[in-house]
Design an enzyme around this catalytic site. Structure first.
Site, PDB file in Angstrom:
ATOM      1  N   VAL A 410       6.393  19.290  16.385  1.00 43.05           N
ATOM      2  CA  VAL A 410       6.627  17.951  15.829  1.00 43.05           C
ATOM      3  C   VAL A 410       8.005  17.890  15.170  1.00 43.05           C
ATOM      4  O   VAL A 410       8.746  16.910  15.326  1.00 43.05           O
ATOM      5  CB  VAL A 410       5.521  17.582  14.824  1.00 43.05           C
ATOM      6  CG1 VAL A 410       5.851  16.275  14.105  1.00 43.05           C
ATOM      7  CG2 VAL A 410       4.182  17.465  15.536  1.00 43.05           C
ATOM      8  N   TRP A 413      10.631  17.904  17.998  1.00 49.88           N
ATOM      9  CA  TRP A 413      10.621  16.647  18.741  1.00 49.88           C
ATOM     10  C   TRP A 413      11.296  15.524  17.955  1.00 49.88           C
ATOM     11  O   TRP A 413      11.930  14.638  18.534  1.00 49.88           O
ATOM     12  CB  TRP A 413       9.189  16.271  19.092  1.00 49.88           C
ATOM     13  CG  TRP A 413       9.066  15.046  19.942  1.00 49.88           C
ATOM     14  CD1 TRP A 413       9.511  14.896  21.217  1.00 49.88           C
ATOM     15  CD2 TRP A 413       8.449  13.816  19.579  1.00 49.88           C
ATOM     16  NE1 TRP A 413       9.209  13.635  21.686  1.00 49.88           N
ATOM     17  CE2 TRP A 413       8.557  12.959  20.697  1.00 49.88           C
ATOM     18  CE3 TRP A 413       7.802  13.360  18.435  1.00 49.88           C
ATOM     19  CZ2 TRP A 413       8.038  11.664  20.686  1.00 49.88           C
ATOM     20  CZ3 TRP A 413       7.292  12.074  18.425  1.00 49.88           C
ATOM     21  CH2 TRP A 413       7.413  11.235  19.542  1.00 49.88           C
ATOM     22  N   HIS A 414      11.173  15.561  16.628  1.00 46.73           N
ATOM     23  CA  HIS A 414      11.801  14.534  15.797  1.00 46.73           C
ATOM     24  C   HIS A 414      13.271  14.818  15.497  1.00 46.73           C
ATOM     25  O   HIS A 414      13.918  14.007  14.832  1.00 46.73           O
ATOM     26  CB  HIS A 414      11.042  14.385  14.479  1.00 46.73           C
ATOM     27  CG  HIS A 414       9.786  13.576  14.603  1.00 46.73           C
ATOM     28  ND1 HIS A 414       8.573  14.140  14.937  1.00 46.73           N
ATOM     29  CD2 HIS A 414       9.554  12.250  14.456  1.00 46.73           C
ATOM     30  CE1 HIS A 414       7.654  13.194  14.974  1.00 46.73           C
ATOM     31  NE2 HIS A 414       8.214  12.036  14.692  1.00 46.73           N
ATOM     32  N   GLY A 415      13.794  15.932  15.934  1.00 46.13           N
ATOM     33  CA  GLY A 415      15.208  16.202  15.741  1.00 46.13           C
ATOM     34  C   GLY A 415      15.528  17.547  15.139  1.00 46.13           C
ATOM     35  O   GLY A 415      16.657  18.020  15.246  1.00 46.13           O
TER      36      GLY A 415
END
Length: 480
Positions: A410, A413-415
């Site tokens: 997570v 995936w968010h950076g």
């Protein structure tokens, strides 16, 4: 010897429940009023540092536009997204009535055309390249290779040279971010499709090997080559239908491929599964949520205050607590709107979308927050990371490892920024600590003691006092 009856929980008196509700609502409203007063008092300073928009919902109040996500999707909704979503609803309805056998193909074509209109041909070419690579790797039937290729594709989002090239394709930064979000969400769908394909292919291979043992080798070779070419094209079509499904294309909610495929190929799929009254009621509910979200950022400039350390240091205690409450409540209402609109269209297509986020004010656990806020992402993490790595069925170490990798993905995936790493680490530690305490408190001797001597005697007020003291202590820690 008769079995000892289990102690039962005592229901709190109605007057006590009413008192708790009154205290909760009163503290919420008063803390929000303190944030509103602080916003009005420092409005000029906030406007100089973070330009406030001219208010339109409430007369005489300026609008805080510092929340990037809300401003970004609101602008795109005004430009074209609302029109394209309404177009999807009309096309889907007409196709389900007049061409039901071509319903999925028509929706796929519409989704690709809508993506071309918003992202351009180059943006769609990037997505098609991502889909083709994922599908080609999936032909090897190796979940590890599928994960490796998908992570490499997602990592290209952080290559500065590629970012510069893609930015040059568009006239505005918002168009580039729309492509960025589309590629990121499409990456989740590619992983879902690839893993489901690998898992289903393992069973099919065994059946094919049994059939091949009864056939001529030359016939088997020619049939296999023809079957593979046609199979790859049909798989690419199914992957495009899944990834370019327009209502959830840009921002979700996430629907795993297994659910999408099963529901879309049902005989009733494509027929409007909800009545006109339910559609109007759901649309009115989304409008109310939008009005609530806009009212919050009109009355409280919470995001501008949050972005300025000086204002955070001078906030009164009640305003500081109200700021935290306002931020999480706005986050909740924001996703009711962002997920509510596509969920309505998904339901009109005869599919069942993930449940909408649950109110954060009634969340009392890390696990509950993850399980009930973004339900689609939670199901995705459970099915493709947590369970394949062992989860809670293969010992404590596998449980800790699978939970850590779920939060790690997570974050990636968010950076993968520093603050996201800290956020993921704290959530992972919170979930582990919560599970450990839950296991301890539900053990036979301790649970019986708690129910019989604490909960069974209705001492809910003690827990209320403890929670209030904890909240005040947290506020004091933030002020230090």
């Amino acid at each position: 010897m008769p079995a000892k009856p289990e102690p039962s929980l005592v229901v709190l008196p109605r007057w006590e429940m009413t008192l708790y509700w009154a205290l909760s609502l009163g503290s919420h409203l008063y803390s929000f009023y303190e944030v509103h007063s602080f916003s009005k008092e420092h409005e000029r300073g906030l406007d100089r540092e973070f330009p406030l928009d001219r208010g339109f919902l409430i007369w005489g109040l300026k609008r805080d536009a510092a929340d990037f996500e809300w401003s970004f999707w609101s602008d795109w909704a005004k430009k074209s997204l609302l029109c394209s979503l309404m177009g999807h609803a009309a096309v889907s309805r007409l196709a389900s009535v007049y061409l039901p056998q071509w319903h999925l193909a028509i929706l796929t074509v519409y989704g690709v055309l809508a993506a071309c209109n918003l992202l351009g041909l180059r943006g769609v070419a990037v997505l098609m390249l991502q889909l083709s690579v994922s599908l080609a790797v999936a032909q090897l039937h190796s979940p590890a290779l599928c994960w490796g290729s998908s992570l490499l594709l997602l990592s290209t989002l952080h290559i500065s040279s590629l970012q510069d090239i893609q930015r040059d394709w568009y006239e505005s930064e918002d168009q580039y971010y729309l492509l960025l979000f589309s590629v990121a969400v499409c990456g989740l769908r590619c992983i879902s499709f690839s893993l489901e394909f690998c898992w289903s292919a393992s069973g099919q291979q065994q059946q094919q090997q049994q059939q091949q043992s009864q056939c001529c080798p030359l016939q088997v070779g020619g049939a296999q080559q023809a079957r593979r070419s046609s199979s790859f094209l049909s798989q690419l079509y199914r992957l495009c239908a899944y990834c370019f499904y327009h209502p959830v294309f840009f921002n979700g909610p996430i629907i795993i491929y297994r659910d999408f495929s099963q529901q879309m190929h049902k005989p009733c799929a494509g027929v409007c599964g909800v009545s006109a009254w339910c559609v109007l009621k759901s649309a009115a509910r989304v409008c109310v949520w939008w009005c609530v979200a806009e009212a919050l950022i009109h009355c409280m400039h919470m995001h501008s205050i949050q972005s300025n350390e000086t204002y955070l240091e001078i906030l009164p205690p009640w305003a500081l607590g109200g700021l935290a409450l306002a931020l999480v409540q706005f986050f909740y209402v924001k996703y009711l709107v962002l997920f509510g609109v596509p969920s309505l269209l998904v339901r009109m297509d005869g599919l069942e979308p993930p449940a909408l986020p649950r109110c954060v004010s009634i969340m009392y656990s890390f696990t509950g927050m993850w399980r009930h806020f973004d339900v689609g992402l939670y199901r995705w993490l459970i099915r493709y990371i947590y369970v394949p790595l062992g989860g809670s069925r293969h010992g404590l170490f596998r449980k800790v490892l699978s939970t850590a990798l779920a939060f790690g993905f997570v974050c990636f995936w968010h950076g993968g920024h520093d603050y996201l790493q800290q956020w993921a680490l704290l959530n992972w530690a919170g979930v582990l600590l919560e599970n450990a305490l839950s296991t301890l408190l539900t053990s036979a001797p301790l649970s019986t003691l708690l129910v019989s001597h604490c909960l069974g005697k209705g001492v809910g007020g003690l827990y209320l006092i403890a929670c209030i003291n904890l909240m005040l202590g947290v506020c004091d820690l933030f002020r230090v």
